[in-house]
Scaffold this motif. Sequence first.
Motif, short mmCIF file in Angstrom:
data_model
loop_
_atom_site.label_atom_id
_atom_site.label_comp_id
_atom_site.label_asym_id
_atom_site.label_seq_id
_atom_site.Cartn_x
_atom_site.Cartn_y
_atom_site.Cartn_z
N PRO B 39 0.82 -1.22 0.00
CA PRO B 39 0.00 0.00 0.00
C PRO B 39 0.85 1.26 0.00
O PRO B 39 0.48 2.28 -0.58
N ASP B 40 2.00 1.19 0.65
CA ASP B 40 2.87 2.37 0.68
C ASP B 40 3.31 2.76 -0.72
O ASP B 40 3.41 3.94 -1.04
N LEU B 41 3.57 1.74 -1.49
CA LEU B 41 4.05 1.97 -2.85
C LEU B 41 2.97 2.64 -3.69
O LEU B 41 3.22 3.62 -4.39
N VAL B 42 1.77 2.09 -3.57
CA VAL B 42 0.65 2.65 -4.34
C VAL B 42 0.43 4.10 -3.91
O VAL B 42 0.24 4.99 -4.72
N ASN B 43 0.51 4.29 -2.59
CA ASN B 43 0.32 5.64 -2.08
C ASN B 43 1.41 6.57 -2.60
O ASN B 43 1.15 7.71 -2.95
N GLY B 44 2.63 6.04 -2.65
CA GLY B 44 3.75 6.84 -3.15
C GLY B 44 3.52 7.26 -4.59
O GLY B 44 3.75 8.40 -4.97
N ARG B 79 -5.77 3.13 -4.36
CA ARG B 79 -5.28 3.11 -2.98
C ARG B 79 -6.44 3.06 -2.00
O ARG B 79 -6.28 2.67 -0.87
N LEU B 80 -7.62 3.49 -2.44
CA LEU B 80 -8.78 3.39 -1.56
C LEU B 80 -9.48 2.06 -1.74
O LEU B 80 -10.56 1.84 -1.22
N GLY B 81 -8.87 1.20 -2.52
CA GLY B 81 -9.42 -0.13 -2.66
C GLY B 81 -10.64 -0.21 -3.53
O GLY B 81 -11.35 -1.20 -3.52
N LYS B 82 -10.92 0.84 -4.29
CA LYS B 82 -12.10 0.79 -5.14
C LYS B 82 -11.78 0.09 -6.45
O LYS B 82 -12.65 -0.11 -7.30
N LEU B 83 -10.52 -0.19 -6.62
CA LEU B 83 -10.08 -0.77 -7.87
C LEU B 83 -8.97 -1.75 -7.52
O LEU B 83 -8.18 -1.50 -6.62
N THR B 156 -8.43 9.86 7.63
CA THR B 156 -8.68 10.23 6.24
C THR B 156 -9.34 9.03 5.57
O THR B 156 -9.32 7.92 6.11
N GLU B 157 -9.86 9.29 4.43
CA GLU B 157 -10.54 8.21 3.72
C GLU B 157 -9.57 7.06 3.48
O GLU B 157 -9.91 5.89 3.62
N TYR B 158 -8.36 7.44 3.18
CA TYR B 158 -7.36 6.42 2.90
C TYR B 158 -7.03 5.61 4.13
O TYR B 158 -7.00 4.38 4.13
N GLU B 159 -6.85 6.31 5.25
CA GLU B 159 -6.52 5.60 6.48
C GLU B 159 -7.67 4.67 6.87
O GLU B 159 -7.46 3.55 7.32
N GLU B 160 -8.86 5.17 6.66
CA GLU B 160 -10.03 4.37 7.01
C GLU B 160 -10.05 3.10 6.17
O GLU B 160 -10.29 2.02 6.66
N HIS B 161 -9.71 3.30 4.90
CA HIS B 161 -9.69 2.15 4.01
C HIS B 161 -8.65 1.13 4.44
O HIS B 161 -8.91 -0.06 4.49
N ARG B 162 -7.50 1.60 4.81
CA ARG B 162 -6.43 0.68 5.23
C ARG B 162 -6.85 -0.05 6.49
O ARG B 162 -6.61 -1.24 6.65
N LEU B 163 -7.47 0.68 7.39
CA LEU B 163 -7.89 0.08 8.64
C LEU B 163 -8.94 -1.00 8.37
O LEU B 163 -8.89 -2.11 8.90
#
Lengths: 188, 784
Positions: B39-44, B79-83, B156-163
Amino acid sequence: MSRFSELLDDFFYRPDEDVSGLQDFAAGSDGVLPLVPEEVPEEYLAFRLEGECYAVPIRGVREISKVPPLTEIPRAEPQLLGVMNLRGELLPVYDVKMRLRLAERAPLVAGPDAPAPPRSARILVLRTETGPAGVWVDGVVGVVKLKPSMLEAPPPGMRAGDRDCVVGMGRRGPMLYILLDAEQALAP
Amino acid sequence: MSPGSKALSEFVAEATEILDALARDLLVLDERRGHEADPDLVNGIFRAAHSLKGLSGLFGQERISRLAHGTEDLLDRLRLGKLLLDGAVLDALIEVLDAFQALLGEAARGTESEGLSARVETMAARMASMGAPAEVAEEDPLDRLELEAQVRSVFTEYEEHRLRENVRRGVALWRVRAAFDLSDFDKGLVELNARLKPLGEVISTLPSAQPGGAHGIAFDLIFGAQVDQAALETGLKGTPAELSALTVRPAAEAATSALLQAAQPSATMRSTSPRGGGKKKKRARATPAALPPEARPPLLPHVPEDTEPGPLEWPTSDAALPADAGGAPSPAHVPGPSSVPVVAYLQGAAKASPKGLSVAPALPAGAPVSPQATLTADTSLRSLTQTVRVDIGRLDGLINMVGELLLIKANLQRLAESARQDGAVALSKLFGQELARETRGLERKLEALQEGLLEARMVPVGQVFDKLARLVRRITREAGKEIELAISGGEVELDKLIVEELSDPLMHLIRNAIDHGVESPDARLASGKPRRAVVGLRAEQKGNHVVIEVSDDGAGIDEVRVREVAITRGVITFSQAQEMSRRELLNLIFQPGFSTARSVSELSGRGVGLDVVKNNLGNLSGIIDVWSERGRGTAFHLTLPVTLAIIRALLVGVSGRTYAVPLNSVLEIISVQPREIRTVERREVLDLRGQTLPFVRLARMFALPERPVSRHFVVVVGLAQERLGIAVDELHGQQDIVTKPLGGRLQSVRGISGATDLGNRRTVLVLDVAALLEEGMAVERRRA
């Protein structure tokens, strides 16, 4: 005596000196004026090669330098006299006399066996398509303004170089200038 | 670069950097194709695309901006897992990278081609329509996590998604609480993050409800652990971290708990979280002292004694955040037993309402908070690297300057020496000694300066390797072959200019290896090799040189056919061919007349332009050598100097002229009596410890008047395996020189690589050892 003449020499000629104003003044005072308004004169730098007077458009001249020690390039073509160091910049220095059939061979001016250059000799640093290049001249005559009406085609019987380095003649008063195409003269 | 536009060149430089980072991350993703994406990579990558969008927008590069926008959208969904990151998406991303590079190239030239614009449009459209949306779970697994709703609300939306992901996968979740001193908590936090990273995923970093003491600040890190508790505890030994597990209720309970949480009052207190707003936050710039007294109370309206600071989080990327303009406080509540004053951060939305809101921590003891202290490394907007981009031309200028300083130093040394020796009176002798000592000091410092400057020019050769890796991917696909690129030694450092100049020759070699060196998968299977071919790219430092090897395990070069072609093309005569060794035959492929595309690829599988490659390397004072064995493969070895800027040179005298020989190619210097020179088949050789050494007289080679000498000094030079003895008349010692290339009109001069200034306006030519070796060997070959 040498010291005195050196001083004099510096007094008479300084390559980095901007003398264009003086030249203008001199050109304006020789009685050929007034100009026809639509004739825009072009400035040429006149110099001597083997006693003959040549000229190139002054916008192609970057600067005029005294002759520094030249370093010969081994196995280079004969008209490449050597390289010089001009304020840290490395410049090739060429001979054009051979191309113009003024001399049989290039003078020995570089390397340990070369004699000291004549006092009046100068290097013209010209802008060329392939970068700046130095040209050895026997002396600088000065800046001349030539109007289009003063220019003539080169005489047909004239001894030219391998190529047509001479693009024309300029006549101003009693003086005759051979107009040189520097690009051609320096072409390999 | 477009004429005179400094801004544009800045843009290009910066964008290139972003693209490089993007490419690196993509490459890693690509290598791990099929695995779970980091996920870090995608986020990067998302962040890179985002920066690129901002940057190109700023510079009015509309096409880049549009494409970056599409890419960013796609990556955001990723990164939000929608894809799901599948092959198609990855391919699209790699294609986009290529397009970015093409666009940047056009931008740099100030052109805009129709074709590329159309490509941008189609690509953007394709990315927008791309979507194999990940299946959506009916119930939100996050509801099962026992986490205060207020905490949850600041994710954040992203953090929520990761959680959510972590809960769904049943990863053990921990709250890692750590208190740090205010003065250096940023460092502590970085260290803690570094410790945690290998053990799992840091999902969010929040300021803790637990105060960190009067001068401290505590953080809660929401952490998904990949290891068990014991391992986690060992991993965190020595840090102030305390662990507490976050419980995840079984699915059924979820609804109730959500209800319960919703029912909790949520108005007690709130410290605002710094969200949204402008790109560069000036949060916490103002110290409490600078705060207008009346500004404080309204910010922390009713702080009951039993409340704690609310969560604080820093945005990773502004675009991903809901724009919470002006930093308007949103209530949050974290119940907890604390009477210690609150640490509240307000967004420094100075623009919106400078007086009221550009506020920093309301600290109890009025302890000053330095601006740095409020920035954490992981989430700070401050750039992470302490790097300054410098134009290489400026470095060149500085190095020239050092070269001139060295000349001045040499003059000083001479003065000191003469004062010391010829000093008439004792005083002047003393002065000379003093001067000599100071000059030595100056020398040392100058050397350090020079070294530092040279180091600044050094970049890892991996920069080119990364680019080549991308290229390999593409060519491989086009050529229909299966290839594994084995890269090593990317950390070896070379002068920036050399690295830049290397990319073309290396690209040529690699392209050749893939196009022609490597057989098709079926052919490989037939000859008992694995389907997948290996193309190697290896760098290694050897003393003053770097050797780069480009190898393949393909069919190898057929030297018999090389010979045939060389003869038919008139590169060599039949009788010459008879006497040539295998290695010499192989080296024919570098001859100019030899390689033309068609004949060579038909013949042996070596493509265009090996003579060009060789020339390019020659310009870098490098040399290329080939090894090949039929059926086993081919390897090219490129030997390069580490730097060209300042070199140590040996000054030699020949017929009264002085030349400089780069010392890094001098192996040894021997003194030779004329009678020791032997001739073998009319060419001169020396016997050097039982080995025959080809020998040339520099004066003769350069057609200078030869002077009779009682003995020759022979400078033995070598590059790769080639050796040559060069006879000179005198040795003048060593000196550091700054080489100026013979540019412009003098490019075609043979045997001279440049010139240098030794002071006194004397210009000294620098010998091109690689070319001389070449020439010496050619003489040998011709005469052989």
